[in-house]
Design an enzyme around this catalytic site. Structure first.
Site, PDB file in Angstrom:
ATOM      1  N   HIS A   1       0.698  -1.218   0.150  1.00  8.87           N
ATOM      2  CA  HIS A   1       0.095   0.065  -0.041  1.00  8.87           C
ATOM      3  C   HIS A   1       1.065   1.442   0.040  1.00  8.87           C
ATOM      4  O   HIS A   1       0.368   2.261  -0.226  1.00  8.87           O
ATOM      5  CB  HIS A   1      -1.223   0.161   1.364  1.00  8.87           C
ATOM      6  CG  HIS A   1      -0.450   0.193   2.412  1.00  8.87           C
ATOM      7  ND1 HIS A   1      -0.075  -0.832   3.241  1.00  8.87           N
ATOM      8  CD2 HIS A   1       0.127   1.456   3.063  1.00  8.87           C
ATOM      9  CE1 HIS A   1       0.293  -0.182   4.454  1.00  8.87           C
ATOM     10  NE2 HIS A   1       0.492   1.058   4.510  1.00  8.87           N
TER      11      HIS A   1
ATOM     12  N   ASP B   1      -0.046  -7.731   1.286  1.00 11.54           N
ATOM     13  CA  ASP B   1       0.390  -6.255   1.418  1.00 11.54           C
ATOM     14  C   ASP B   1       1.844  -6.125   1.505  1.00 11.54           C
ATOM     15  O   ASP B   1       2.461  -5.236   2.169  1.00 11.54           O
ATOM     16  CB  ASP B   1      -0.244  -5.532   2.681  1.00 11.54           C
ATOM     17  CG  ASP B   1      -0.402  -3.975   2.506  1.00 11.54           C
ATOM     18  OD1 ASP B   1      -0.021  -3.670   1.568  1.00 11.54           O
ATOM     19  OD2 ASP B   1      -0.508  -3.571   3.671  1.00 11.54           O
TER      20      ASP B   1
ATOM     21  N   SER C   1       4.524   2.435   7.565  1.00  6.54           N
ATOM     22  CA  SER C   1       4.333   1.461   7.130  1.00  6.54           C
ATOM     23  C   SER C   1       5.499   0.834   6.105  1.00  6.54           C
ATOM     24  O   SER C   1       6.163   1.584   5.499  1.00  6.54           O
ATOM     25  CB  SER C   1       3.106   1.547   6.060  1.00  6.54           C
ATOM     26  OG  SER C   1       2.099   1.898   6.686  1.00  6.54           O
TER      27      SER C   1
END
Length: 443
Positions: free
Chosen positions: A187, A225, A306
Site C-alpha cells: 500500500h 500487502d 508502514s
C-alpha cells in the site's frame, strides 16, 4: 401718628409740603399718577400704593434700564483648564513637556541599568544561584541496548516517497540484500505503481548524512500487502539481518524503526503484546485486499511507519510494520506487523519474478459462534479442490488447524497460509455436533 402741621419750619416752603399743588413741584423724582402731563397714564402708580405716605409726592418709578431676555439667560463663561495647567500650574509649551519626559526616561533607564549592573556585579557570593547538573550518562556511560540496535540498523532503514501526477505518499522500508532490494508494504507504492509518470525515491539515513536515490518496483502482492522495490548503483549498502518470527514470545522487547509522518530515522520501542492476530489488510486508495497473521505490539507506530522493520533486541528484523488500530488517527499502542517468516517467502517469489502463492483448501467460510465455541463454517466447497477431495461438507465448522485454534474465517485463511503449500496438517471439524479430525494438505 399725628398730621404733619403746615407751619413747621422748612416744610411749608417745600414744594413737597402736604397740600402743595403737585403741578408746581419741580424737584420731584416722578410726577404723581394723576398728573395730566404724564405721557403714559397706564404706567401710573395707583393712589393706594402702600409704599408711600399719603402726603408724599414721591411715587415708585420704572427701572433705570431694561434688562434684555438674552442677557438674563446668558450663562457665565467657565475658563478652560488644560492638563498642562493642572500639572505644571501654567500652560507650559508641549516641546518643553516632551523634552522633560525624554530626560526623565533617559535618567530612569540609565539608573535602572546602573542599578542592575551594580546589583549583579556586587552581589554577595551567598546570593548567587548555581544549579547542580549530573555529569555524564547513566551507568558506565555506554549506550543502551536499544540505542546500539538503532545505531547499527539505521543505515539499512529507508524512507520511501512516491509520486505520480497529483498522487503522492510516504512510507518506510529496509534493505534485504546487497543487490539493493528493499522490502516494504504494497500500500506504500500501489497508488502509483501502474502509472507511467511514477516516481519513487529512497532516502538512506547514516548518522547526519542523507542520501536520496531513485528506485523501481520489482513486484507486489495484494494478498499479503508486501512489495519489493530496488535501488541501483548504490555503494556501501547495509543489509538488515532477518530473524525468526516463529520463535517470538509475548513480552519480548521490540523496536520499531521508520519514518512516521515523514520523520525519517525515528525509533520507538515496546514489547510484543500478542501473537497470531488475524488482521484484515485493506487500505483506502490501494488494491491491497488480504490478511496477516500479525504480531501485535505496543511500540508506537504511526502513518509513515508502514513497511519499516520491527526488530528484536539483537537487531534482527522479526516483522514489517503494517497496520495500526486507531480512533484519533495516531498511535494508540495497538500496532500490527507481518511476521518476517511469511514476508521472506513472498519476497523471494517477487524477486524471482513469480506470482506469490497463497495456499488454501478450496472453500469459502464465514465466522460462527454458538456460545460454546467459535469457528469457521464451510459455506461453499470448490469442486475438485482439496476440501472436496478430503471429504469436507458444507456446514462443517473448522475449530483448529494443527495446534492453532481457529475462531473466525479470517483466522482460517492465515492459519492455512502458515502451514504452507503441500504441507499436511490435521484440522478439527465439528459436524452435526460431533468433533472429528480431518487430515488435509493446503495447495
Amino acid at each position: 401718628m399725628t398730621d404733619h402741621p403746615t407751619d413747621q419750619p422748612g416744610i411749608a416752603d417745600s414744594p413737597f409740603a402736604p397740600g402743595a399743588d403737585r403741578a408746581e413741584a419741580t424737584g420731584g423724582l416722578q410726577r404723581g399718577p394723576k398728573d395730566p402731563s404724564l405721557a403714559d397714564a397706564a404706567t401710573a402708580e395707583p393712589e393706594s400704593s402702600p409704599w408711600r405716605e399719603s402726603w408724599s409726592r414721591m411715587v415708585a418709578g420704572r427701572p433705570a434700564r431694561k434688562v434684555s431676555a438674552e442677557r438674563a439667560e446668558r450663562k457665565p463663561v467657565v475658563p478652560h483648564v488644560g492638563v498642562r495647567r493642572v500639572i505644571f500650574g501654567n500652560d507650559v509649551p508641549w516641546r518643553v513637556v516632551a523634552a522633560s519626559a525624554a530626560a526623565v526616561l533617559a535618567i530612569g533607564g540609565i539608573g535602572g541599568f546602573v542599578g542592575g549592573w551594580a546589583g549583579k556585579t556586587f552581589r554577595a557570593d551567598y546570593q548567587r544561584v548555581e544549579l547542580q547538573q549530573v555529569e555524564g550518562r547513566p551507568g558506565d556511560g555506554s549506550m543502551t541496548q536499544i540505542g546500539k540496535v538503532a545505531e547499527a540498523l539505521r543505515p539499512a532503514v529507508v524512507s520511501i516517497a512516491v509520486q505520480a501526477g497529483q498522487v503522492s505518499g510516504v512510507g518506510s522500508g529496509f534493505v534485504i540484500d546487497d543487490k539493493g532490494h528493499i522490502l516494504t508494504n504494497n500500500h506504500v507504492v500501489s497508488a502509483v505503481a501502474d502509472k507511467p509518470d511514477m516516481e519513487i525515491s529512497v532516502t538512506f539515513y547514516d548518522g547526519a548524512n542523507l542520501k536520496e536515490v531513485p528506485a523501481k518496483v520489482v513486484g507486489r502482492d495484494t494478498k499479503t500487502d508486501l512489495a519489493v522495490i530496488q535501488v541501483v548503483d548504490v555503494a556501501g549498502l547495509t543489509v538488515a539481518q532477518l530473524g525468526d518470527s516463529n520463535k517470538l514470545a509475548v513480552g519480548d522487547t521490540v523496536i520499531a524503526m521508520g519514518s512516521p509522518q515523514g520523520l525519517g530515522g525515528t525509533v520507538t520501542s515496546g514489547i510484543i503484546s500478542a501473537l497470531n492476530r488475524p488482521v484484515r489488510l485493506q487500505a483506502e486508495g490501494t488494491d491491497t485486499d488480504g490478511f496477516a497473521d500479525a504480531i501485535q505490539t505496543d511500540a508506537s507506530i504511526n502513518p509513515g511507519n508502514s513497511g519499516g522493520p520491527l526488530v528484536d533486541i539483537r537487531g534482527a528484523v522479526i516483522g514489517i510494520n503494517t497496520v495500526i488500530y486507531t480512533v484519533s488517527g495516531g498511535s494508540q499502542g495497538l500496532g500490527f506487523s507481518i511476521p518476517i517468516n511469511s514476508a521472506v517467502a513472498v519476497a523471494e517469489q517477487l524477486i524471482a519474478g513469480e506470482e506469490p502463492s497463497h495456499p488454501g483448501i478450496g472453500v469459502t467460510a464465514r465466522t460462527v459462534s454458538n456460545g460454546a465455541f467459535s469457528g469457521a463454517e464451510v459455506a461453499t466447497i470448490l469442486p475438485g479442490g482439496v476440501a472436496d477431495r478430503d471429504g469436507l461438507r458444507e456446514g462443517d465448522v473448522i475449530t483448529a488447524v494443527g495446534d492453532r485454534s481457529v475462531s473466525s474465517a479470517d483466522e482460517l485463511t492465515v492459519a492455512l497460509w502458515t502451514v504452507g503449500a503441500g504441507n499436511e496438517t490435521v484440522m478439527k471439524v465439528v459436524r452435526d455436533g460431533a468433533e472429528m479430525d480431518v487430515s488435509i494438505a493446503p495447495e
